[in-house]
Design a protein around this motif. Structure first.
Motif, PDB file in Angstrom:
ATOM      1  N   PRO A   1      -7.863  36.027 100.742  1.00  0.00           N
ATOM      2  CA  PRO A   1      -9.008  36.799 101.434  1.00  0.00           C
ATOM      3  C   PRO A   1     -10.300  36.196 100.588  1.00  0.00           C
ATOM      4  CG  PRO A   1      -7.983  37.949  99.590  1.00  0.00           C
ATOM      5  CD  PRO A   1      -7.230  36.569  99.600  1.00  0.00           C
TER       6      PRO A   1
ATOM      7  N   THR B   1     -19.720  40.679 100.237  1.00  0.00           N
ATOM      8  CA  THR B   1     -18.791  41.227 101.248  1.00  0.00           C
ATOM      9  C   THR B   1     -19.251  42.935 101.242  1.00  0.00           C
ATOM     10  OG1 THR B   1     -17.039  39.904 100.663  1.00  0.00           O
ATOM     11  CG2 THR B   1     -16.211  41.806 101.513  1.00  0.00           C
TER      12      THR B   1
ATOM     13  N   GLN C   1      -9.547  41.762 107.391  1.00  0.00           N
ATOM     14  CA  GLN C   1      -9.887  40.485 107.497  1.00  0.00           C
ATOM     15  C   GLN C   1      -8.715  39.554 108.255  1.00  0.00           C
ATOM     16  OE1 GLN C   1     -11.230  38.032 104.050  1.00  0.00           O
ATOM     17  NE2 GLN C   1     -13.158  39.413 103.535  1.00  0.00           N
ATOM     18  N   GLU C   2      -8.851  39.424 109.353  1.00  0.00           N
ATOM     19  CA  GLU C   2      -8.011  38.472 110.258  1.00  0.00           C
ATOM     20  C   GLU C   2      -6.648  39.293 110.212  1.00  0.00           C
ATOM     21  OE1 GLU C   2      -7.835  34.582 108.850  1.00  0.00           O
ATOM     22  OE2 GLU C   2      -9.698  34.100 109.687  1.00  0.00           O
TER      23      GLU C   2
END
Length: 214
Positions: A38, A44, A194-195
């Motif tokens: 990650p 973030t 995330q993805e």
């Protein structure tokens, strides 16, 4: 059952309980940020969820600052350790009481089921020799300890016990609420997708789980 055999049986049960807890701990899903790769930086932005509903956001830098402040509050960890010890002592006391209660119930059922009546059983007890009484007392506490240990192992393995308070986590959640200006009521969690991975922010760690594709 002599003392040596009983001690060996107790030792086997204790080892089995410890092995069961360790096995569950090892089987618990663990994924590190490195394995899922990650991308978490100071910039973030985490989604702050209150009771499962996204209500605000907070930067990773703010969460890291909170954890640095908590690291200086060493007494929180001490209070958590005391709470863990108190929970363990409480479970031991409840196990002893449960073991004694189970044994007393079995004794009462055995006395009531005596074809000659309960009076005959009581007369045999009061007229027994010293050696017989000592042997009976030894069996009484041995079986009581066995029942107590069985209850302890079951409660420890199935989670039927009071949870200790984690003052570090409580303080972490409180600081996150204040930083994100979230209401004080409800369970707070930090999530980020995330993805194909889901990131869960916890005190001093980031847990990762794969997102199922539909």
């Amino acid at each position: 059952m002599n003392d040596m055999r009983f001690a060996a049986l107790m030792l086997v049960l204790v080892v089995a309980a410890m092995a069961n807890v360790l096995w569950k701990h090892l089987r618990s899903p663990r994924t590190s940020p490195k394995s899922a790769e990650p991308k978490v930086t100071a910039a973030t932005t985490w989604r702050v969820h209150l009771n499962g509903i996204a209500v605000a956001t907070i930067r990773e830098q703010a969460v890291a600052d909170i954890e640095r402040r908590l690291n200086r509050q060493w007494w929180l960890g001490m209070r958590t350790a005391i709470s863990e010890f108190g929970t363990f002592v409480r479970l031991v006391a409840i196990s002893m009481a449960a073991g004694l209660a189970i044994e007393l119930v079995l004794i009462v059922l055995a006395v009531q089921g005596d074809p000659l009546g309960s009076g005959h059983t009581l007369h045999a007890v009061f007229c027994a020799s010293e050696a017989t009484l000592q042997s009976g007392w030894r069996l009484f506490w041995q079986f009581g300890a066995l029942f107590a240990l069985t209850y302890f192992v079951v409660a420890l393995g199935t989670g039927m016990r009071r949870r200790a308070r984690d003052f570090v986590v409580e303080a972490w959640c409180e600081h996150v609420r204040r930083a994100a200006q979230v209401a004080a009521d409800g369970n707070v969690s930090l999530l980020l997708t995330q993805e194909d991975v889901q990131l869960w922010r916890r005190p001093h760690q980031i847990a990762v789980s794969r997102v199922r594709s539909h």
